[in-house]
Scaffold this motif. Structure first.
Motif, PDB file in Angstrom:
ATOM      1  N   LEU A   1       0.831  -1.202   0.000  1.00 41.06           N
ATOM      2  CA  LEU A   1       0.000   0.000   0.000  1.00 41.06           C
ATOM      3  C   LEU A   1       0.867   1.254   0.000  1.00 41.06           C
ATOM      4  O   LEU A   1       0.609   2.199  -0.748  1.00 41.06           O
ATOM      5  N   LEU A   2       1.928   1.239   0.789  1.00 41.43           N
ATOM      6  CA  LEU A   2       2.816   2.398   0.846  1.00 41.43           C
ATOM      7  C   LEU A   2       3.571   2.590  -0.464  1.00 41.43           C
ATOM      8  O   LEU A   2       3.787   3.715  -0.904  1.00 41.43           O
ATOM      9  N   GLN A   3       3.959   1.492  -1.117  1.00 44.59           N
ATOM     10  CA  GLN A   3       4.671   1.601  -2.384  1.00 44.59           C
ATOM     11  C   GLN A   3       3.774   2.142  -3.478  1.00 44.59           C
ATOM     12  O   GLN A   3       4.256   2.759  -4.422  1.00 44.59           O
ATOM     13  N   GLY A   4       2.477   1.930  -3.320  1.00 47.81           N
ATOM     14  CA  GLY A   4       1.531   2.483  -4.293  1.00 47.81           C
ATOM     15  C   GLY A   4       1.325   3.978  -4.106  1.00 47.81           C
ATOM     16  O   GLY A   4       0.605   4.607  -4.869  1.00 47.81           O
ATOM     17  N   GLY A   5       1.935   4.537  -3.069  1.00 41.22           N
ATOM     18  CA  GLY A   5       1.846   5.975  -2.855  1.00 41.22           C
ATOM     19  C   GLY A   5       0.555   6.413  -2.184  1.00 41.22           C
ATOM     20  O   GLY A   5       0.261   7.599  -2.146  1.00 41.22           O
ATOM     21  N   GLN A   6      -0.223   5.461  -1.663  1.00 41.85           N
ATOM     22  CA  GLN A   6      -1.524   5.842  -1.119  1.00 41.85           C
ATOM     23  C   GLN A   6      -1.497   6.125   0.380  1.00 41.85           C
ATOM     24  O   GLN A   6      -2.077   7.093   0.829  1.00 41.85           O
ATOM     25  N   GLY A   7      -0.861   5.260   1.158  1.00 40.72           N
ATOM     26  CA  GLY A   7      -0.951   5.378   2.604  1.00 40.72           C
ATOM     27  C   GLY A   7      -0.188   6.567   3.149  1.00 40.72           C
ATOM     28  O   GLY A   7       0.901   6.885   2.696  1.00 40.72           O
ATOM     29  N   VAL A   8      -0.761   7.249   4.114  1.00 37.05           N
ATOM     30  CA  VAL A   8      -0.120   8.384   4.742  1.00 37.05           C
ATOM     31  C   VAL A   8       0.157   8.096   6.214  1.00 37.05           C
ATOM     32  O   VAL A   8       1.168   8.463   6.744  1.00 37.05           O
ATOM     33  N   PHE A   9      -0.737   7.406   6.883  1.00 38.73           N
ATOM     34  CA  PHE A   9      -0.533   7.066   8.286  1.00 38.73           C
ATOM     35  C   PHE A   9      -1.172   5.724   8.569  1.00 38.73           C
ATOM     36  O   PHE A   9      -2.037   5.263   7.834  1.00 38.73           O
ATOM     37  N   GLY A  10      -0.713   5.089   9.641  1.00 37.17           N
ATOM     38  CA  GLY A  10      -1.234   3.782   9.996  1.00 37.17           C
ATOM     39  C   GLY A  10      -1.582   3.700  11.472  1.00 37.17           C
ATOM     40  O   GLY A  10      -1.012   4.413  12.290  1.00 37.17           O
ATOM     41  N   ILE A  11      -2.517   2.829  11.785  1.00 36.54           N
ATOM     42  CA  ILE A  11      -2.914   2.558  13.160  1.00 36.54           C
ATOM     43  C   ILE A  11      -2.818   1.060  13.370  1.00 36.54           C
ATOM     44  O   ILE A  11      -3.592   0.300  12.787  1.00 36.54           O
ATOM     45  N   ALA A  12      -1.850   0.631  14.174  1.00 34.09           N
ATOM     46  CA  ALA A  12      -1.735  -0.781  14.530  1.00 34.09           C
ATOM     47  C   ALA A  12      -2.691  -1.008  15.692  1.00 34.09           C
ATOM     48  O   ALA A  12      -2.504  -0.464  16.777  1.00 34.09           O
ATOM     49  N   ILE A  13      -3.732  -1.773  15.462  1.00 32.19           N
ATOM     50  CA  ILE A  13      -4.754  -1.957  16.486  1.00 32.19           C
ATOM     51  C   ILE A  13      -4.174  -2.663  17.708  1.00 32.19           C
ATOM     52  O   ILE A  13      -4.575  -2.392  18.834  1.00 32.19           O
ATOM     53  N   GLY A  14      -3.172  -3.525  17.501  1.00 32.32           N
ATOM     54  CA  GLY A  14      -2.510  -4.160  18.643  1.00 32.32           C
ATOM     55  C   GLY A  14      -1.893  -3.127  19.577  1.00 32.32           C
ATOM     56  O   GLY A  14      -1.882  -3.301  20.795  1.00 32.32           O
ATOM     57  N   GLY A  15      -1.396  -2.024  19.027  1.00 26.98           N
ATOM     58  CA  GLY A  15      -0.843  -0.940  19.852  1.00 26.98           C
ATOM     59  C   GLY A  15      -1.924  -0.251  20.659  1.00 26.98           C
ATOM     60  O   GLY A  15      -1.711   0.129  21.816  1.00 26.98           O
ATOM     61  N   ALA A  16      -3.104  -0.100  20.054  1.00 30.27           N
ATOM     62  CA  ALA A  16      -4.237   0.486  20.787  1.00 30.27           C
ATOM     63  C   ALA A  16      -4.630  -0.418  21.951  1.00 30.27           C
ATOM     64  O   ALA A  16      -4.994   0.067  23.023  1.00 30.27           O
ATOM     65  N   PHE A  17      -4.548  -1.753  21.748  1.00 30.84           N
ATOM     66  CA  PHE A  17      -4.836  -2.707  22.833  1.00 30.84           C
ATOM     67  C   PHE A  17      -3.953  -2.406  24.038  1.00 30.84           C
ATOM     68  O   PHE A  17      -4.429  -2.302  25.161  1.00 30.84           O
ATOM     69  N   LYS A  18      -2.651  -2.285  23.787  1.00 25.47           N
ATOM     70  CA  LYS A  18      -1.699  -2.081  24.873  1.00 25.47           C
ATOM     71  C   LYS A  18      -1.957  -0.757  25.589  1.00 25.47           C
ATOM     72  O   LYS A  18      -1.864  -0.672  26.806  1.00 25.47           O
ATOM     73  N   GLU A  19      -2.270   0.282  24.826  1.00 22.45           N
ATOM     74  CA  GLU A  19      -2.567   1.584  25.435  1.00 22.45           C
ATOM     75  C   GLU A  19      -3.792   1.503  26.337  1.00 22.45           C
ATOM     76  O   GLU A  19      -3.783   2.022  27.452  1.00 22.45           O
ATOM     77  N   ILE A  20      -4.845   0.849  25.854  1.00 22.58           N
ATOM     78  CA  ILE A  20      -6.085   0.720  26.637  1.00 22.58           C
ATOM     79  C   ILE A  20      -5.807  -0.112  27.887  1.00 22.58           C
ATOM     80  O   ILE A  20      -6.257   0.229  28.986  1.00 22.58           O
ATOM     81  N   GLN A  21      -5.067  -1.201  27.748  1.00 23.07           N
ATOM     82  CA  GLN A  21      -4.747  -2.029  28.919  1.00 23.07           C
ATOM     83  C   GLN A  21      -4.002  -1.214  29.961  1.00 23.07           C
ATOM     84  O   GLN A  21      -4.285  -1.315  31.153  1.00 23.07           O
ATOM     85  N   GLY A  22      -3.064  -0.398  29.531  1.00 29.79           N
ATOM     86  CA  GLY A  22      -2.325   0.452  30.463  1.00 29.79           C
ATOM     87  C   GLY A  22      -3.224   1.462  31.145  1.00 29.79           C
ATOM     88  O   GLY A  22      -3.134   1.678  32.359  1.00 29.79           O
ATOM     89  N   SER A  23      -4.121   2.076  30.390  1.00 29.71           N
ATOM     90  CA  SER A  23      -5.049   3.054  30.959  1.00 29.71           C
ATOM     91  C   SER A  23      -6.006   2.404  31.959  1.00 29.71           C
ATOM     92  O   SER A  23      -6.330   2.992  32.987  1.00 29.71           O
ATOM     93  N   LEU A  24      -6.457   1.190  31.645  1.00 28.45           N
ATOM     94  CA  LEU A  24      -7.434   0.523  32.509  1.00 28.45           C
ATOM     95  C   LEU A  24      -6.826  -0.009  33.797  1.00 28.45           C
ATOM     96  O   LEU A  24      -7.561  -0.315  34.738  1.00 28.45           O
TER      97      LEU A  24
END
Length: 189
Positions: free
Chosen positions: A126-149
């Protein structure tokens, strides 16, 4: 209120034999959004609490761990400038996924369209096609939520809500919103 127990391997938290849920105020704190945003997203069915929806005056919504991860993804997409319409499409695609399935997904967006990638190769393509600008790794969101909780309260699911317990609305988002602050004070007694 009690402290949540450590999440299991999938990130879901357990309280004894039953699941736990998180009230709206806890969800807002864990995700980093205002109560007003949370309420709007629930009323417009963008992210509906899967444990318990509000069923009238005096009841409160309860969100699952998975709901909190989805809320975090919505917030990140909004912060990146993705339209609510495109966020709805992305969330609809994620809604059918289980917790373990979500952890392996990375969302890539060009600010307009949201793409779902399940492998590093898909992200690179996707990045090589020149389309993607930013990404969200949902696994990273898991860790953030676990830390907050780890320091926020949870409620056992299946325990009936006390009907005569007062429901206190959170304070208004800003000092300038005097009408909302007056309503909150009036409800609080």
């Amino acid at each position: 209120m009690h402290e949540p127990r450590d999440p299991g391997p999938s990130g879901e938290q357990q309280a004894g034999d039953g699941e736990v849920g998180y009230r709206g105020v806890t969800a807002c704190s864990a995700v980093g959004i205002s109560y007003r945003q949370l309420d709007y997203w629930a009323r417009t069915a963008l992210v509906v609490p899967s444990v318990r929806d509000a069923s009238g005056s005096g009841t409160s919504r309860l969100y699952s761990f998975r709901d909190l991860v989805v809320l975090k993804v919505v917030k990140r997409l909004l912060d990146a400038g993705v339209s609510l319409q495109n966020i709805r499409k992305a969330i609809e695609a994620l809604r059918s996924r289980g917790v373990d399935d979500l952890a392996g997904i990375t969302l890539i967006s060009d600010g307009t369209t949201v793409y779902e990638c399940r492998s590093p190769e898909e992200v690179v393509d996707l990045l090589q096609g020149g389309q993607g600008v930013f990404g969200i790794a949902i696994g990273g969101a898991f860790k953030e939520i676990q830390g907050s909780l780890s320091h926020l309260p949870a409620e056992p699911v299946g325990v009936p809500e006390q009907e005569d317990a007062p429901v206190v609305e959170p304070e208004a988002d800003s000092v300038g919103d005097e009408l909302a602050a007056r309503r909150a004070r009036r409800r609080a007694g």
